[in-house]
Design a protein around this motif. Structure first.
Motif, short mmCIF file in Angstrom:
data_model
loop_
_atom_site.label_atom_id
_atom_site.label_comp_id
_atom_site.label_asym_id
_atom_site.label_seq_id
_atom_site.Cartn_x
_atom_site.Cartn_y
_atom_site.Cartn_z
N THR A 79 -6.61 7.58 -1.39
CA THR A 79 -5.89 6.55 -2.13
C THR A 79 -5.51 5.39 -1.21
O THR A 79 -5.71 4.22 -1.53
CB THR A 79 -4.60 7.13 -2.74
OG1 THR A 79 -4.94 8.27 -3.50
CG2 THR A 79 -3.90 6.13 -3.62
N PHE A 80 -4.97 5.74 -0.05
CA PHE A 80 -4.52 4.73 0.90
C PHE A 80 -5.66 3.82 1.33
O PHE A 80 -5.56 2.60 1.29
CB PHE A 80 -3.90 5.43 2.12
CG PHE A 80 -3.37 4.48 3.13
CD1 PHE A 80 -2.11 3.93 2.99
CD2 PHE A 80 -4.14 4.10 4.22
CE1 PHE A 80 -1.62 3.03 3.90
CE2 PHE A 80 -3.66 3.20 5.15
CZ PHE A 80 -2.40 2.66 4.98
N THR A 140 0.83 -1.20 0.00
CA THR A 140 0.00 0.00 0.00
C THR A 140 0.87 1.25 0.00
O THR A 140 0.61 2.21 -0.74
CB THR A 140 -0.93 -0.01 1.23
OG1 THR A 140 -1.60 -1.26 1.26
CG2 THR A 140 -1.95 1.09 1.14
N ILE A 141 1.92 1.26 0.82
CA ILE A 141 2.79 2.45 0.89
C ILE A 141 3.53 2.64 -0.42
O ILE A 141 3.65 3.75 -0.94
CB ILE A 141 3.75 2.35 2.09
CG1 ILE A 141 2.94 2.52 3.39
CG2 ILE A 141 4.84 3.41 2.00
CD1 ILE A 141 3.74 2.39 4.64
N LEU A 193 1.15 4.04 -2.87
CA LEU A 193 0.86 5.42 -2.50
C LEU A 193 1.97 6.35 -2.97
O LEU A 193 1.72 7.42 -3.53
CB LEU A 193 0.72 5.50 -0.98
CG LEU A 193 0.08 6.75 -0.42
CD1 LEU A 193 -1.37 6.80 -0.84
CD2 LEU A 193 0.17 6.75 1.09
N TYR A 245 0.32 10.73 9.23
CA TYR A 245 0.46 11.61 8.08
C TYR A 245 0.00 13.03 8.44
O TYR A 245 0.66 14.01 8.13
CB TYR A 245 -0.36 11.06 6.92
CG TYR A 245 0.07 11.60 5.59
CD1 TYR A 245 1.20 11.10 4.95
CD2 TYR A 245 -0.63 12.61 4.97
CE1 TYR A 245 1.61 11.60 3.74
CE2 TYR A 245 -0.23 13.12 3.75
CZ TYR A 245 0.89 12.61 3.14
OH TYR A 245 1.28 13.13 1.95
N LEU A 281 -2.04 5.37 10.21
CA LEU A 281 -1.32 6.03 9.13
C LEU A 281 -1.89 7.40 8.82
O LEU A 281 -1.15 8.34 8.57
CB LEU A 281 -1.30 5.15 7.88
CG LEU A 281 -0.02 4.32 7.91
CD1 LEU A 281 -0.33 2.86 7.80
CD2 LEU A 281 0.95 4.77 6.87
N THR A 329 -6.94 1.55 -1.42
CA THR A 329 -5.99 0.49 -1.76
C THR A 329 -6.03 -0.62 -0.72
O THR A 329 -6.14 -1.80 -1.06
CB THR A 329 -4.56 1.06 -1.84
OG1 THR A 329 -4.54 2.11 -2.79
CG2 THR A 329 -3.57 -0.01 -2.27
#
Lengths: 294, 274
Positions: free
Chosen positions: A227-228, A88-89, A92, A284, A280, A231
């Motif tokens: 997005t994160f 995922t990261i 991203l 962030y 996360l 996903t």
């Protein structure tokens, strides 16, 4: 971004300041709440109740109430958890680079072709992206067909059914929304800032990095969080293009229910995915706030 | 001086061509592959194109009493019910959120966003066990409910943004001239809001038409919508049948993309409160 919000607030306070004439009817909370009630009741019954139930049921197993499901989830799926976060990261990061590049390019140049083409994947559902990538990236898929003709190597490894295919599929599906949002924010930055920097000799890359991105911070944040979340929560793409092992968490969750009829561990995995998303997003957010403070 | 300009122009042109090639291939490649497969009768490695083209799989899908047509009608019926019920609850909610001093307005808006902004799968799994107890698992009603909850954000957010964009003065003027509050809403506000409501209906319709995960957990194995059928075909390496359905599901999205082009301007997205 700022002006409409300010105007809205100004007009709102003007409305509040103005005493409404009696024929205009009440604007208190009660009629408003009544109008919202049907939608809210639906949300509560169909979303909030199952959501809370997933949290509660994750603590209930055959052994009674406790952490048994979590112990089992960690002992069986720790590798999948790390794999999920890693994939995922990585997706991203790639989405971020591509969407900032396209949005930056379109902020400086008018190019209707690019402006149209990049949006296409926005309208292709995840399931279809999964199937198309399965056809495109398979060992004997379209991509290898073309590549092996160009390179002359008869058998190339396929990207599908592995981490490469997963990342390509996620990025393909996700970058248009991020680009759309970021471009919108870039376009609302006033030309005068950009012209001043360009006149003083900054490169366009530097303008993007030091003017456009910081000013658009909140929108970029929203784009990345969206997005994160989509996903890490997507089931169809990993089902169709993922490797048999390791797999993404949604696949584990789904198999736990459909093959093992084990709802407790599935719910524990669900709660773990909530926690990953919250942690996360929080990290962030904090990072962004610190950047802005510096 | 002109020489420098010319090389600069060439460099820009070459860069554009490179971007067109890479982007064109990356974006259209996977879709072109699916399109080719839907018209392929035989396609064995390593032939660059199918050995035999034909409409066989399209004919199979679209003629007679085919499973695909049944699934298509079911998908469309569910989507239409979802649009109708969604608008029915979202129009009052959106109007209230736009016009009234509702307490915790921000919290309510975030709450409606939650189904799209938080992992959905665990919710669908638990929904299926709740629906099973209520005897609506595996029914059209259950699947419709699952679709409704994930599309609520589009209908509520877009209707809220739409009603916000209509000046309140217009309603006040109508009331001043003798209309009732309800009359003003139906005669003035609702017609003005039509474009936004249509946009919201389109989002909800497409979202329902393409929904897979909720349908899979709540409806399986009795409710066979088009996405479920496509998934089964693709997993079974029935590439042609899956590709035909994939194209069928893509066409409505692309048609509506043209219609929505007006609404999808970045400014509009900003109006959604993002």
């Amino acid at each position: 971004m700022k002006t409409p919000a300010l105007m809205q607030r100004a007009s709102l306070s003007a409305q509040q300041a103005m005493r409404r004439p009696p024929w205009a009817g009440g604007r208190s909370g009660l009629p408003g709440m009544l109008l919202i009630l049907p939608a809210l009741a639906m949300l509560a019954a169909l979303y909030i109740y199952p959501l809370l139930s997933s949290i509660v049921m994750s603590f209930v197993s055959d052994a009674g109430v406790g952490l048994e499901n979590y112990r089992k989830a960690f002992s069986l799926y720790l590798i999948d958890m790390l794999y999920t976060v890693g994939i995922t990261i990585l997706s991203l990061a790639i989405v971020f680079v591509i969407s900032v590049a396209i949005a930056g390019y379109l902020r400086f140049n008018r190019w209707p072709f690019l402006n149209f083409v990049y949006r296409l994947p926005l309208f292709i559902p995840f399931l279809i992206v999964g199937h198309s990538m399965r056809v495109f990236l398979a060992p004997h898929g379209i991509l290898n067909l073309i590549l092996s003709r160009i390179t002359g190597i008869p058998e190339l490894p396929g990207l599908a059914f592995g981490w490469g295919g997963l990342v390509i599929s996620y990025v393909w599906k996700q970058f248009p929304l991020a680009t759309l949002l970021i471009l919108g924010a870039f376009q609302s930055v006033e030309d005068s800032y950009i012209e001043a920097a360009l006149n003083l000799g900054s490169s366009r890359l530097r303008v993007i990095r030091e003017i456009l991105l910081p000013i658009s911070g909140p929108t970029v944040l929203v784009a990345m969080v969206l997005t994160f979340v989509s996903t890490i929560g997507c089931l169809t793409i990993p089902l169709l293009v993922g490797a048999p092992k390791p797999v993404m968490l949604p696949v584990d969750m789904s198999f736990r229910v459909t093959y093992f009829n084990d709802w407790g561990v599935a719910n524990a995995l669900g709660v773990i995915s909530y926690v990953i998303v919250i942690v996360l997003a929080y990290y962030y957010l904090k990072h962004m706030v610190r950047e802005e403070g510096a | 001086m002109t020489g420098v300009k010319a090389t600069k122009w060439w460099r820009a042109m070459i860069l554009k061509l490179v971007i067109i090639t890479i982007l064109g291939f990356a974006i259209f490649g996977p879709l072109a592959g699916t399109l080719l497969w839907s018209f392929a009768i035989k396609w064995y490695w390593p032939s660059a194109l199918p050995q035999e083209f034909g409409l066989k799989y399209w004919a199979n899908a679209l003629t007679g009493r085919s499973q695909v047509l049944d699934a298509l009608w079911l998908s469309i019926s569910i989507a239409l019910i979802v649009v109708a019920v969604g608008l029915l609850v979202s129009i009052p909610a959106g109007y209230a959120l736009a016009r009234f001093d509702v307490p915790w307005k921000k919290v309510l808006l975030v709450l409606f966003l939650m189904p799209q902004a938080f992992p959905q799968l665990p919710v669908f799994i638990n929904m299926s066990s709740i629906f099973y107890r209520l005897n609506i698992a595996g029914t059209v009603a259950g699947v419709t409910a699952a679709h409704l909850v994930v599309s609520l954000v589009y209908s509520v957010w877009i209707t809220t943004a739409t009603f916000k964009s209509i000046p309140e003065v217009l309603e006040d003027a109508a009331i001043n001239l003798g209309a009732s509050r309800v009359g003003a809403f139906f005669k003035i506000t609702l017609p003005l809001a039509a474009p936004g409501l249509i946009a919201s209906a389109i989002f909800v319709f497409l979202n329902s038409l393409d929904e897979f995960t909720g349908t899979f957990f709540v409806g399986a194995p009795y409710i066979q919508t088009l996405p479920i059928l496509m998934y089964t075909a693709s997993m079974g390496y029935n590439m042609q049948a899956a590709s035909v359905i994939a194209i069928m599901l893509t066409i409505p999205s692309l048609v509506f993309m043209a219609i929505l082009e007006r609404f999808l301007k970045a400014e509009y997205i900003r109006g959604l409160g993002v």
